[in-house]
Enzyme design. Sequence first.
Site: not given
Ligand code: BEZ
Length: 211
Positions: A45
């Site tokens: 994100c």
């Molecule tokens: C991420 O945003 O990096 C992420 C969030 C939940 C699970 C895997 C990756």
Amino acid sequence: MALQLGDIAPDFEAETTQGPIRFHDWIGSDWAILFSHPKDFTPVCTTELGAFAKRKAEFERRGVKIIGLSVDPVTDHERWAEDIRETQGSALNFPLIGDPDRKIADTYGMIHPKAIDTLTVRSVFVIGPDKKVKLTLTYPASTGRSVNEILRVIDSLQLTAKHQVATPVDWKPGDDVIIVPSLSDDEARRRFPQGWKTLKPYLRVIALPRG
Ligand code: BEZ
């Protein structure tokens, strides 16, 4: 039932990193993209928000507003924004909704319990000026979205909203398009006096002037 194309995107009030909003008023007469992030302080994100911030002008040129959502409070978003600026080289320059009670995430079907039970998946909703859902995309949490693809589908949606055409596989702006099957040859002749190429009666290909 899941939100479907053509449904009115549900309106809501929310706290965001740019103050409180009522969603439909915030969209106004523009297009909008609402996209969800599984959680604050997560790696994928962080890269996505930095990339969307860096390319915000490309959305603005198309009359599209961007808004993110994460199921954490805005106070967390504000601390996370510091990390985004520091690691991605671009500060968050569009609102990020705080949805700690997951009301909006639930309404929009952003939580897929068989994928992850509490966090959202990576949903994208493209919403038109009429507030109707024009496109939905759903990615798992582990796959970051493509800004290029989202811009490409917006270009396609805006083109088809303006002309009665559809865009073929891997279309990009400037490529030939397809006259929609619902348009008869007579109607097509009136609309496209420059003519087109008929590969099959249902496959009529045309070059459109850009812009
Ligand atoms: C991420 O945003 O990096 C992420 C969030 C939940 C699970 C895997 C990756």
